[in-house]
Design an enzyme around this catalytic site. Structure first.
Site, PDB file in Angstrom:
ATOM      1  N   ASP A  43       5.122 -10.439  24.629  1.00 44.94           N
ATOM      2  CA  ASP A  43       4.222  -9.407  24.122  1.00 44.94           C
ATOM      3  C   ASP A  43       3.019  -9.229  25.039  1.00 44.94           C
ATOM      4  OD1 ASP A  43       5.003  -8.197  21.530  1.00 44.94           O
ATOM      5  OD2 ASP A  43       5.026 -10.249  20.816  1.00 44.94           O
ATOM      6  N   GLU A  50      -0.391  -2.562  21.055  1.00 50.18           N
ATOM      7  CA  GLU A  50      -0.386  -3.407  19.866  1.00 50.18           C
ATOM      8  C   GLU A  50      -1.244  -4.658  20.004  1.00 50.18           C
ATOM      9  OE1 GLU A  50       2.876  -5.130  16.693  1.00 50.18           O
ATOM     10  OE2 GLU A  50       3.524  -4.671  18.722  1.00 50.18           O
ATOM     11  N   ASP A  89       4.391  -0.313  22.689  1.00 51.75           N
ATOM     12  CA  ASP A  89       4.764  -1.513  21.942  1.00 51.75           C
ATOM     13  C   ASP A  89       5.504  -2.397  22.933  1.00 51.75           C
ATOM     14  OD1 ASP A  89       5.522  -3.502  20.232  1.00 51.75           O
ATOM     15  OD2 ASP A  89       6.149  -2.160  18.626  1.00 51.75           O
ATOM     16  N   ASP A 130       8.985  -4.418  20.737  1.00 53.81           N
ATOM     17  CA  ASP A 130       9.241  -3.903  19.396  1.00 53.81           C
ATOM     18  C   ASP A 130      10.500  -4.593  18.874  1.00 53.81           C
ATOM     19  OD1 ASP A 130       9.001  -2.159  17.154  1.00 53.81           O
ATOM     20  OD2 ASP A 130      10.637  -0.974  17.975  1.00 53.81           O
ATOM     21  N   THR A 183      10.138  -8.068  17.456  1.00 57.01           N
ATOM     22  CA  THR A 183       9.846  -9.415  17.944  1.00 57.01           C
ATOM     23  C   THR A 183      10.826 -10.439  17.404  1.00 57.01           C
ATOM     24  OG1 THR A 183       7.513  -8.802  18.019  1.00 57.01           O
ATOM     25  CG2 THR A 183       8.035 -11.132  18.180  1.00 57.01           C
ATOM     26  N   SER A 209      14.287  -3.056  15.647  1.00 56.12           N
ATOM     27  CA  SER A 209      13.505  -2.316  16.635  1.00 56.12           C
ATOM     28  C   SER A 209      13.868  -0.834  16.723  1.00 56.12           C
ATOM     29  CB  SER A 209      13.628  -2.956  18.023  1.00 56.12           C
ATOM     30  OG  SER A 209      14.800  -2.545  18.709  1.00 56.12           O
ATOM     31  N   ASP A 257       5.119   2.146  16.855  1.00 61.18           N
ATOM     32  CA  ASP A 257       6.435   1.859  16.272  1.00 61.18           C
ATOM     33  C   ASP A 257       7.303   3.099  16.124  1.00 61.18           C
ATOM     34  OD1 ASP A 257       6.124  -0.908  15.934  1.00 61.18           O
ATOM     35  OD2 ASP A 257       5.041  -0.640  14.052  1.00 61.18           O
TER      36      ASP A 257
END
Length: 329
Positions: free
Chosen positions: A50, A73, A126, A129, A131, A244, A276
């Site tokens: 991330d 994010e 993101d 996306d 995770t 996702s 998202d």
């Protein structure tokens, strides 16, 4: 670079290139280490990927389009604390081969470039996306989009575990999907930098034959209500389950017809984050599909970092949209 498609703008070339680089970095991180834990406020796991991917994209954006804002994010707040120092060190170690000379402090600054407020023109990211899909070796996506005056103009998804066509939803060689407004939606293999193939949603008009695209995770939806909807609509086919925004790529490829993001009964006031939905929404539309909220209203990207004027999401192959809205009502 975009043989077979009509992506000629510098923005499109940048987005496709950096999403491909970020998706490949996510793969290297996944194979190179065990995921390290930090907690987000919503209790979903945070991975080294991330932070590393957000830093990578932010750095590239600052060089390609230095005046453009990035809405993303992650923030580096936890990384700057003593408990987060070990994670920051690993993030920096993975970034150094791509960005020699990167230091922990500079990496944090790149990550925090994503804290910008939406502007007349801004990018939305993101970094990972899905995770939990990433954690268990399932589907996840790197999602990047460009929004101008509240309208998504460009959307790119890098899906390292997805294969098109034919759609392998559990593992695959990797797919990159890109859409530009009024230019269609296109895909190619993640490692292929040349030929793109156009995507088109399915022509299914019999709702009993529709395939629901459903998440494994239930945190942002209402699984029981989805089951009741399927029964009400006499849907006979098994749902396609995956994490996702890769689901939007499958919808655009014609391998699924309906995607619902219902409100979870434990989070009835939840509103979708723009990162998202932005890339997947444009890809759906440019492949010939339709996307609205659960009340049939267009998604409104003018309200900041969340879709505050929208309740949930319904995406479809267009032909079944009104029937799905009627069933929801």
């Amino acid at each position: 670079m975009f043989t077979g498609s009509d992506f000629t703008s510098p923005e499109a070339a940048f987005a496709v290139g950096i999403v491909r680089d970020a998706a490949q970095l996510a793969q290297r991180i996944q194979t190179g280490m065990a995921v390290m834990g930090l907690a987000k406020s919503d209790l979903s796991p945070v991975t080294v990927a991330d932070f590393a991917l957000q830093a990578l994209v932010a750095h590239a954006l600052s060089e390609a389009f230095p005046e453009d804002a990035l809405v993303a994010e992650e923030t580096s707040a936890q990384l700057r604390t003593e408990p987060g120092r070990d994670v920051l060190d690993v993030v920096t170690r993975f970034l150094v081969p791509a960005m020699p000379g990167a230091s922990s402090e500079v990496v944090c600054d790149w990550i925090d470039r994503g804290a910008a407020a939406p502007q007349a023109r801004f990018w939305v990211l993101d970094p990972v996306d899905g995770t939990k899909g990433y954690l268990r070796g399932g589907q996840y996506a790197v999602a990047l989009s460009l929004i101008e005056d509240g309208v998504v103009q460009l959307g790119v998804l890098g899906c390292p575990c997805l294969s098109l066509p034919g759609v392998n939803t559990t593992s695959g060689n990797g797919t990159l999907v890109a859409a530009a407004r009024n230019r269609g939606a296109w895909w190619n293999r993640l490692g292929d930098q040349d030929f793109f193939t156009r995507l088109a949603v399915s022509d299914c008009r019999d709702i009993s034959a529709a395939r629901f695209l459903r998440s494994f995770e239930a945190g942002h939806t209402d699984g029981e209500r989805l089951d009741r909807l399927a029964q009400r609509l006499h849907v006979e086919r098994e749902p396609v389950r995956m994490d996702s925004q890769a689901k939007y790529a499958v919808l655009a490829a014609g391998s699924g017809e309906l995607l619902f993001r219902l409100l979870s009964p434990v989070r009835p006031d939840y509103r979708e984050r723009i990162w998202d939905q932005a890339a997947g929404a444009l890809i759906t539309e440019e492949a010939g599909g339709c996307i609205t909220d659960l009340d049939g209203k267009p998604l409104d990207f003018t309200t900041g970092r969340t879709l505050t004027l929208n309740r949930g999401v319904l995406a479809s192959n267009m032909h079944l949209h009104e029937l799905a809205l009627e069933a929801l009502r």
